[in-house]
Write a protein that holds these residues in place. Structure first.
Motif, short mmCIF file in Angstrom:
data_model
loop_
_atom_site.label_atom_id
_atom_site.label_comp_id
_atom_site.label_asym_id
_atom_site.label_seq_id
_atom_site.Cartn_x
_atom_site.Cartn_y
_atom_site.Cartn_z
N ILE A 20 0.84 -1.19 0.00
CA ILE A 20 0.00 0.00 0.00
C ILE A 20 0.88 1.24 0.00
O ILE A 20 0.61 2.23 -0.68
N GLY A 21 1.98 1.16 0.76
CA GLY A 21 2.93 2.27 0.76
C GLY A 21 3.51 2.50 -0.60
O GLY A 21 3.70 3.66 -1.02
N TYR A 22 3.80 1.41 -1.32
CA TYR A 22 4.37 1.60 -2.65
C TYR A 22 3.35 2.18 -3.62
O TYR A 22 3.69 2.98 -4.49
N VAL A 23 2.09 1.82 -3.47
CA VAL A 23 1.05 2.42 -4.30
C VAL A 23 1.03 3.93 -4.06
O VAL A 23 0.91 4.73 -5.00
N LEU A 24 1.18 4.34 -2.79
CA LEU A 24 1.26 5.76 -2.47
C LEU A 24 2.49 6.39 -3.14
O LEU A 24 2.44 7.51 -3.65
N ARG A 25 3.61 5.65 -3.11
CA ARG A 25 4.83 6.16 -3.73
C ARG A 25 4.64 6.31 -5.23
O ARG A 25 5.09 7.29 -5.83
N LEU A 26 3.99 5.33 -5.84
CA LEU A 26 3.76 5.40 -7.29
C LEU A 26 2.83 6.56 -7.62
O LEU A 26 2.99 7.22 -8.64
N GLY A 147 5.80 0.50 8.77
CA GLY A 147 5.22 1.82 8.57
C GLY A 147 6.26 2.90 8.36
O GLY A 147 6.04 3.86 7.60
N ALA A 148 7.42 2.78 9.02
CA ALA A 148 8.48 3.78 8.85
C ALA A 148 8.98 3.80 7.41
O ALA A 148 9.25 4.86 6.84
N THR A 149 9.11 2.62 6.81
CA THR A 149 9.52 2.54 5.41
C THR A 149 8.49 3.18 4.51
O THR A 149 8.83 3.89 3.54
N VAL A 150 7.22 2.95 4.81
CA VAL A 150 6.15 3.55 4.01
C VAL A 150 6.22 5.07 4.08
O VAL A 150 6.14 5.76 3.06
N ARG A 151 6.40 5.60 5.27
CA ARG A 151 6.44 7.07 5.42
C ARG A 151 7.65 7.67 4.69
O ARG A 151 7.52 8.67 3.98
N ALA A 152 8.82 7.05 4.91
CA ALA A 152 10.04 7.62 4.33
C ALA A 152 10.11 7.45 2.83
O ALA A 152 10.41 8.40 2.08
N ARG A 153 9.86 6.21 2.35
CA ARG A 153 10.07 5.88 0.94
C ARG A 153 8.85 6.09 0.06
O ARG A 153 8.98 6.28 -1.15
N ILE A 155 5.97 8.17 0.91
CA ILE A 155 5.26 9.44 1.04
C ILE A 155 6.24 10.61 0.94
O ILE A 155 6.16 11.43 0.04
N ILE A 156 7.18 10.67 1.86
CA ILE A 156 8.08 11.83 1.93
C ILE A 156 8.98 11.93 0.71
O ILE A 156 9.03 12.97 0.03
N GLU A 157 9.71 10.84 0.40
CA GLU A 157 10.68 10.89 -0.71
C GLU A 157 10.03 11.24 -2.05
O GLU A 157 10.46 12.19 -2.72
N PRO A 158 9.00 10.52 -2.50
CA PRO A 158 8.47 10.81 -3.85
C PRO A 158 7.74 12.14 -3.94
O PRO A 158 7.79 12.79 -4.98
N SER A 193 13.90 8.48 8.19
CA SER A 193 14.31 7.11 8.56
C SER A 193 15.07 7.10 9.88
O SER A 193 14.83 6.25 10.74
N LEU A 194 15.99 8.04 10.05
CA LEU A 194 16.85 8.05 11.23
C LEU A 194 16.09 8.46 12.49
O LEU A 194 16.34 7.90 13.57
N VAL A 195 15.19 9.42 12.38
CA VAL A 195 14.46 9.88 13.57
C VAL A 195 13.65 8.75 14.22
O VAL A 195 13.77 8.51 15.42
#
Length: 501
Positions: A20-26, A147-153, A155-158, A193-195
């Motif tokens: 689902i996170g990747y769908v958001l990234r896409l 969830g951290a990966t979803v947020r960083a990769r 949502i935030i990054e793309p 990611s670090l926080v």
């Protein structure tokens, strides 16, 4: 809830959350591709694609296999997980700084055959940020925090990338606009990611870097790093060779097709963060049969969802590529072949998730062999067929690796690991027929109603006739339903649902 059922539910939930996170990234990546294609052009996009490929390759080298190897180190040091995390961060940061320094000294490696802009020499300084982000997210994944990966990769990054690229297209630095946007997005992802990693693990009290342990950590993960690089390289070698034999415009068209292809590709990697800790714990306990069951289950989940996506995107490929500009529509055949690659590559990729722990050396040998095969085929086909030749070389190499790695893992575990079932064919054929009807419609209809019709027909058939028992956990929202169905999951060899489907 039994331990076996809990693990299956965790795999389903982790894979579902990550996907689902990747769908958001896409959803954010497509606007970037649209902005890049329409406002910057295929040539500028090709230059961007090559430069980011090089820095991501160096970052992959610098992680030293810790994206997957960190889970094993943490499992061994359960009383000092924060120490393990900071050891991984330190050793990968040192490697990342060394790699960045090399690229700063030799910027031509990042921007070959093009005039260097003022920013270009310093672009490689992003490498340490990418490395620290990857290791921090690997540590969080060990604690099942996807969830951290979803947020960083996702949502935030793309979204930073897309918004910054749009804003910079109207400034005096437009020539470097996409590169600056990439730098901003990766720094933002590193912070995101670090926080949470520091919040979860805390600061390591009493931790002091031990050069001997850091060297042992790096040396132990060399086979993992090699496998990561070979797998990643297989996905980027085509861009590298195209960049040498074709113009930046062709690279830009191929890059767009590759980004669309990444949707089914991510279906497999969605399970990576949760698969590593589950497999390492079962292997440590000697539960070989359970490892085979988990690999089989994920292989089927990936294949089942991939096939529907591949059919929908492949059949409507010309209309889809044309969204980013008329010149990109010529890459429809490239997109179709790249999507087919995922059907071949998925089984090998899932099998590798276990092979890196039970047969690192052999897995690495096969990974390197696949890379050599792809390189040879690419050098033969790219000068003749351009982007299509690069895609065909990747497809043939992926098919060979899929068969080889699945058989290798089956021999190592002594159990069946393939997730392919006849129900996939039974659902795919009717969906393909629906797709042929969709092609008769105008392109806007293909991209709206058409894609829904293909996915809908495939989904209804595979859900009704292909998914049974534990298979349905992937789409279950209710934990009560998960518990009830997961308890029926066997831990003995056989099919994933125990019914022989």
């Amino acid at each position: 809830m039994s331990a076996d059922a809990a693990e299956t539910a965790a795999l389903a939930k982790g894979g579902r959350t990550s996907f689902i996170g990747y769908v958001l990234r896409l959803a954010a990546r497509f606007p970037f591709l649209f902005i890049a294609g329409r406002m910057y052009g295929a040539e500028a996009l090709g230059r961007f694609a090559y430069a980011t490929m090089v820095v991501e390759l160096v970052a992959m080298l610098a992680t030293l296999g810790l994206k997957r190897g960190l889970a094993e180190d943490m499992a061994r040091r359960s009383d000092a997980e924060s120490h393990a995390l900071f050891d991984g961060l330190l050793v990968s940061l040192l490697a990342g700084l060394a790699g960045a320094a090399l690229l700063v000294l030799l910027p031509q490696l990042v921007f070959p055959a093009t005039r260097l802009h003022p920013l270009d020499r310093w672009f490689a300084l992003i490498v340490p940020f990418i490395v620290m982000s990857d290791v921090a997210l690997a540590g969080l994944a060990f604690r099942l925090d996807v969830g951290a990966t979803v947020r960083a990769r996702s949502i935030i990054e793309p979204w930073v990338l897309s918004i910054a690229a749009l804003a910079l297209a109207f400034t005096a630095v437009k020539s470097d606009g996409m590169l600056i946007a990439y730098l901003l997005s990766m720094v933002a992802a590193a912070i995101a990611s670090l926080v949470p990693a520091i919040a979860s693990f805390g600061l390591p009290r009493g931790w002091r870097p031990d050069p001997r342990h850091l060297w042992h950590l790096a040396r132990t993960n060399v086979p993992l790093a090699g496998a990561d690089i070979a797998e990643w390289g297989a996905r980027r070698l085509d861009i590298f060779i195209l960049g040498r034999f074709a113009g930046a415009e062709i690279v830009g068209i191929y890059y767009v097709a590759q980004q669309i292809q990444s949707l089914p590709q991510r279906l497999k990697s969605s399970f990576d963060p949760i698969l590593a800790p589950v497999l390492t714990r079962n292997l440590a306990a000697g539960n070989i049969a359970k490892v085979a069951v988990h690999v089989r289950q994920i292989s089927f989940w990936v294949a089942a969802v991939q096939l529907g996506v591949v059919l929908a995107l492949g059949i409507t490929g010309q209309a889809l590529m044309g969204l980013f500009g008329p010149i990109f529509a010529s890459g429809a055949a490239i997109l179709a072949v790249l999507l087919t690659v995922e059907l071949f590559a998925a089984q090998a990729a899932v099998a590798e998730g276990a092979l890196i722990y039970v047969a690192r050396g052999k897995n690495l040998i096969w990974s390197v062999a696949g890379l050599v095969i792809q390189a040879g085929l690419s050098l033969l086909l790219v000068p003749r067929l351009g982007g299509l030749g690069a895609a065909l070389a990747l497809a043939l190499a992926a098919l060979i690796l899929s068969v080889a790695k699945s058989r290798l893992l089956a021999r190592q575990l002594g159990h069946k690991v393939s997730g392919w079932r006849l129900s996939l064919v039974g659902a795919g054929v009717p969906a393909a027929l629906v797709g042929l009807l969709v092609l008769r419609a105008p392109e806007p209809v293909q991209l709206s109603i058409g894609i829904i019709a293909i996915l809908g027909s495939y989904g209804l058939i595979i859900w009704r006739f292909g998914f049974h028992g534990a298979d349905r956990l992937l789409f279950s929202r209710s934990m009560r339903k998960i518990e009830a169905e997961a308890t029926t999951m066997p831990v003995l060899p056989g099919t994933a649902d125990g019914r022989g489907h």
